[in-house]
Motif scaffolding. Structure first.
Motif, mmCIF file in Angstrom:
data_model
loop_
_atom_site.group_PDB
_atom_site.id
_atom_site.type_symbol
_atom_site.label_atom_id
_atom_site.label_comp_id
_atom_site.label_asym_id
_atom_site.label_seq_id
_atom_site.Cartn_x
_atom_site.Cartn_y
_atom_site.Cartn_z
ATOM 1 N N PRO A 118 0.847 -1.200 0.000
ATOM 2 C CA PRO A 118 0.000 0.000 0.000
ATOM 3 C C PRO A 118 0.881 1.248 0.000
ATOM 4 C CG PRO A 118 -0.645 -1.526 1.751
ATOM 5 C CD PRO A 118 0.674 -1.991 1.246
ATOM 6 N N GLU A 119 0.521 2.212 -0.837
ATOM 7 C CA GLU A 119 1.228 3.488 -0.840
ATOM 8 C C GLU A 119 0.311 4.569 -0.280
ATOM 9 O OE1 GLU A 119 2.412 4.517 -4.875
ATOM 10 O OE2 GLU A 119 0.349 4.477 -5.585
ATOM 11 N N PRO A 120 0.899 5.586 0.418
ATOM 12 C CA PRO A 120 2.318 5.811 0.676
ATOM 13 C C PRO A 120 2.884 4.803 1.673
ATOM 14 C CG PRO A 120 1.006 7.401 1.906
ATOM 15 C CD PRO A 120 0.056 6.652 1.032
ATOM 16 N N PHE A 121 4.206 4.586 1.580
ATOM 17 C CA PHE A 121 4.899 3.634 2.441
ATOM 18 C C PHE A 121 6.226 4.254 2.869
ATOM 19 C CE2 PHE A 121 5.814 2.716 -2.016
ATOM 20 C CZ PHE A 121 7.199 2.783 -2.045
ATOM 21 N N TYR A 122 6.886 3.610 3.829
ATOM 22 C CA TYR A 122 8.193 4.073 4.295
ATOM 23 C C TYR A 122 9.151 4.107 3.112
ATOM 24 C CZ TYR A 122 12.685 3.916 6.809
ATOM 25 O OH TYR A 122 13.964 4.168 7.266
ATOM 26 N N THR A 123 9.600 5.287 2.781
ATOM 27 C CA THR A 123 10.298 5.510 1.513
ATOM 28 C C THR A 123 11.527 4.638 1.310
ATOM 29 O OG1 THR A 123 11.337 7.216 0.131
ATOM 30 C CG2 THR A 123 11.577 7.454 2.513
ATOM 31 N N ASN A 124 12.260 4.311 2.379
ATOM 32 C CA ASN A 124 13.483 3.536 2.215
ATOM 33 C C ASN A 124 13.220 2.103 1.759
ATOM 34 O OD1 ASN A 124 14.977 5.752 2.891
ATOM 35 N ND2 ASN A 124 15.412 5.119 4.978
ATOM 36 N N VAL A 125 11.973 1.652 1.832
ATOM 37 C CA VAL A 125 11.642 0.332 1.290
ATOM 38 C C VAL A 125 11.969 0.276 -0.203
ATOM 39 C CG1 VAL A 125 9.755 -1.299 0.830
ATOM 40 C CG2 VAL A 125 9.913 -0.172 3.046
ATOM 41 N N SER A 126 11.866 1.413 -0.896
ATOM 42 C CA SER A 126 12.223 1.440 -2.319
ATOM 43 C C SER A 126 13.678 1.034 -2.526
ATOM 44 C CB SER A 126 11.988 2.840 -2.896
ATOM 45 O OG SER A 126 10.623 3.143 -2.957
ATOM 46 N N THR A 127 14.547 1.552 -1.676
ATOM 47 C CA THR A 127 15.965 1.198 -1.787
ATOM 48 C C THR A 127 16.196 -0.263 -1.431
ATOM 49 O OG1 THR A 127 16.667 3.467 -1.346
ATOM 50 C CG2 THR A 127 18.287 1.732 -0.957
ATOM 51 N N PHE A 128 15.527 -0.739 -0.384
ATOM 52 C CA PHE A 128 15.669 -2.156 -0.022
ATOM 53 C C PHE A 128 15.236 -3.044 -1.191
ATOM 54 C CE2 PHE A 128 14.230 -0.600 4.437
ATOM 55 C CZ PHE A 128 15.435 0.034 4.633
ATOM 56 N N ALA A 129 14.153 -2.666 -1.860
ATOM 57 C CA ALA A 129 13.675 -3.438 -3.001
ATOM 58 C C ALA A 129 14.666 -3.378 -4.156
ATOM 59 C CB ALA A 129 12.309 -2.919 -3.448
ATOM 60 N N ASN A 130 15.235 -2.210 -4.390
ATOM 61 C CA ASN A 130 16.225 -2.088 -5.466
ATOM 62 C C ASN A 130 17.451 -2.947 -5.202
ATOM 63 O OD1 ASN A 130 15.027 -0.429 -7.372
ATOM 64 N ND2 ASN A 130 15.613 1.449 -6.335
ATOM 65 N N ILE A 131 17.896 -2.986 -3.963
ATOM 66 C CA ILE A 131 19.048 -3.826 -3.606
ATOM 67 C C ILE A 131 18.759 -5.287 -3.965
ATOM 68 C CG2 ILE A 131 20.389 -4.754 -1.667
ATOM 69 C CD1 ILE A 131 20.062 -1.976 -0.341
ATOM 70 N N ALA A 132 17.533 -5.724 -3.668
ATOM 71 C CA ALA A 132 17.144 -7.117 -3.930
ATOM 72 C C ALA A 132 16.642 -7.319 -5.351
ATOM 73 C CB ALA A 132 16.061 -7.536 -2.940
ATOM 74 N N MET A 133 16.616 -6.238 -6.168
ATOM 75 C CA MET A 133 16.103 -6.290 -7.545
ATOM 76 C C MET A 133 14.654 -6.764 -7.565
ATOM 77 S SD MET A 133 19.496 -7.681 -9.561
ATOM 78 C CE MET A 133 18.800 -7.393 -11.193
ATOM 79 N N VAL A 134 13.879 -6.250 -6.602
ATOM 80 C CA VAL A 134 12.457 -6.570 -6.473
ATOM 81 C C VAL A 134 11.637 -5.375 -6.943
ATOM 82 C CG1 VAL A 134 10.605 -6.954 -4.784
ATOM 83 C CG2 VAL A 134 12.765 -8.213 -4.594
ATOM 84 N N ASN A 135 10.571 -5.633 -7.660
ATOM 85 C CA ASN A 135 9.667 -4.581 -8.128
ATOM 86 C C ASN A 135 8.527 -4.400 -7.123
ATOM 87 O OD1 ASN A 135 11.059 -4.113 -10.574
ATOM 88 N ND2 ASN A 135 9.991 -5.812 -11.552
ATOM 89 N N LEU A 136 8.365 -3.169 -6.627
ATOM 90 C CA LEU A 136 7.244 -2.852 -5.753
ATOM 91 C C LEU A 136 6.028 -2.511 -6.607
ATOM 92 C CD1 LEU A 136 8.949 -0.618 -3.031
ATOM 93 C CD2 LEU A 136 8.387 -3.057 -2.895
#
Length: 401
Positions: A118-136
């Motif tokens: 669900p958005e909005p969400f804790y913004t740093n989750v985007s970076t965590f997802a990018n590190i894992a190459m996961v699409n939010l």
């Protein structure tokens, strides 16, 4: 020199990327009131500080990768207060809740798999997802609806063959919404139907207001194989710098897989685990008093901003954040103005523009996340600064009266 394409796609955190402007303001003698970051001014429990001061080991040695047994046993007793029955084997200590989320992503997902959020969400989750190459994959909640959980049909419409999990935060950072037992049960049924996981970040579980009750995802044993709970000591005990978090999970395969990541980073911080274990011995009065204090702080700042013409917000039920929609053209532009070009009697406010708290790029442009973690005098002054700053911005930048 050329940097990697991977890092070039990462965003700078809107919580911290305006820090150069705040430092410059402070060098000019401006008092900056920091509403941008969840750094409480509440004192850490004396039990935790005493444990650090009396640490007597001659060598700060490597610990076990899953975290010290004493801490995991203490957490088991702590969770009993919430009707949760776990063993130390169900708990992995992590370097903050951030690492716990990263471990969950990398354990569950292959590159380009999807996690619905669900958005909005804790913004740093985007970076965590990018590190894992996961699409939010976002499902949008609305300020006009008090950021309640979007419909289950909205979630189901986003599920694809690449969907591995749904991620929630409850009480929610940044909206302050507290997901109900019914909402959690609906999501768990959906996850069971599609054979995916539900990850719930519960780091703010104590902070519920107005009689709102908290339900842990761990209290649904019939779904236990697909539940991952994220936890942290940072906010509960005002220990943000300790970087102690946890994954709590009944699924042995998940924890065994995450152990490969835990072993690669060797162990979580050693001395801080001692402090965290001691923090759990703090009397219940410590938490009770902190919750009452945050509720007062919420009331103070929410009331101040509600009095500002054109501002729209949903009264938060938990955590210590809310989203405000400002009557401006661009919240980040307004944030920079507040730090670079404005002061009220030698004071100004720093907040986190909310555009990067969304995946959907058209959303959040006029919104900000506000953290009410400071004392009431500071928050009253912050409200006055925002009111005066908005008048100045709308006149000087937007050309409005």
């Amino acid at each position: 020199m050329q940097m990697s394409k991977r890092i070039s796609s990462f965003q700078c955190s809107p919580i911290r990327r305006l820090v150069p402007y705040s430092r410059d303001a402070e060098r000019r003698g401006i008092h900056v009131i920091h509403l941008n970051i969840g750094q409480p001014d509440i004192k850490t429990p004396k039990e935790a500080i005493n444990a650090i001061n009396t640490y007597s080991e001659d060598v700060i040695a490597y610990g076990v990768s899953e975290g010290e047994l004493a801490l995991r046993e203490s957490l088991c007793k702590y969770y009993e207060k919430y009707g949760v029955s776990v063993t130390p084997d169900n708990i992995m200590i992590t370097t903050g809740g951030s690492e716990a989320i990263q471990f969950a992503f990398m354990t569950l997902c292959d590159p380009y798999d999807e996690v619905i959020i669900p958005e909005p969400f804790y913004t740093n989750v985007s970076t965590f997802a990018n590190i894992a190459m996961v699409n939010l994959v976002p499902v949008t909640s609305q300020v006009d609806d008090a950021f309640v959980l979007p419909s289950i049909e909205d979630f189901e419409a986003k599920i694809s063959k690449k969907t591995m999990a749904i991620l929630l935060c409850s009480p929610n950072n940044p909206t302050g919404h507290v997901y109900t037992k019914t909402e959690l049960l609906q999501l768990l049924e959906l996850c069971k139907r599609h054979d995916i996981f539900l990850i719930v970040d519960e780091v703010y579980r104590e902070f519920c207001y107005d009689g709102e009750s908290f339900t842990s995802v761990l209290t649904f044993p019939e779904y236990k194989d697909r539940i991952i709970c994220i936890d942290s000591f940072s906010k509960r005990f005002s220990m943000c710098g300790s970087r102690i978090g946890a994954i709590v999970c009944y699924n042995k395969e998940v924890l065994d897989s995450a152990m490969k990541l835990a072993q690669a980073r060797l162990c979580p911080p050693a001395v801080e685990q001692v402090a965290a274990t001691a923090a759990l011995t703090a009397p219940q009065e410590y938490i009770d008093d902190v919750v009452k204090e945050y509720e007062r702080r919420r009331n103070t700042l929410v009331s101040a901003i509600q009095e500002i013409p054109g501002c729209k917000l949903s009264r938060p039920k938990g955590a210590f954040y809310f989203i405000v929609d400002f009557p401006v053209d661009d919240a980040e532009r307004f944030a920079i103005f507040m730090l670079r070009d404005f002061s009220y009697q030698g004071n100004t406010v720093m907040f986190a523009p909310a555009e990067d708290f969304y995946v959907t790029k058209s959303l959040g442009k006029t919104q900000a996340r506000i953290a009410y973690v400071l004392n009431e005098d500071e928050l009253r002054l912050a409200g006055k600064c925002l009111a005066e700053g908005l008048k100045a911005y709308r006149k000087q930048v937007m050309g409005l009266r």
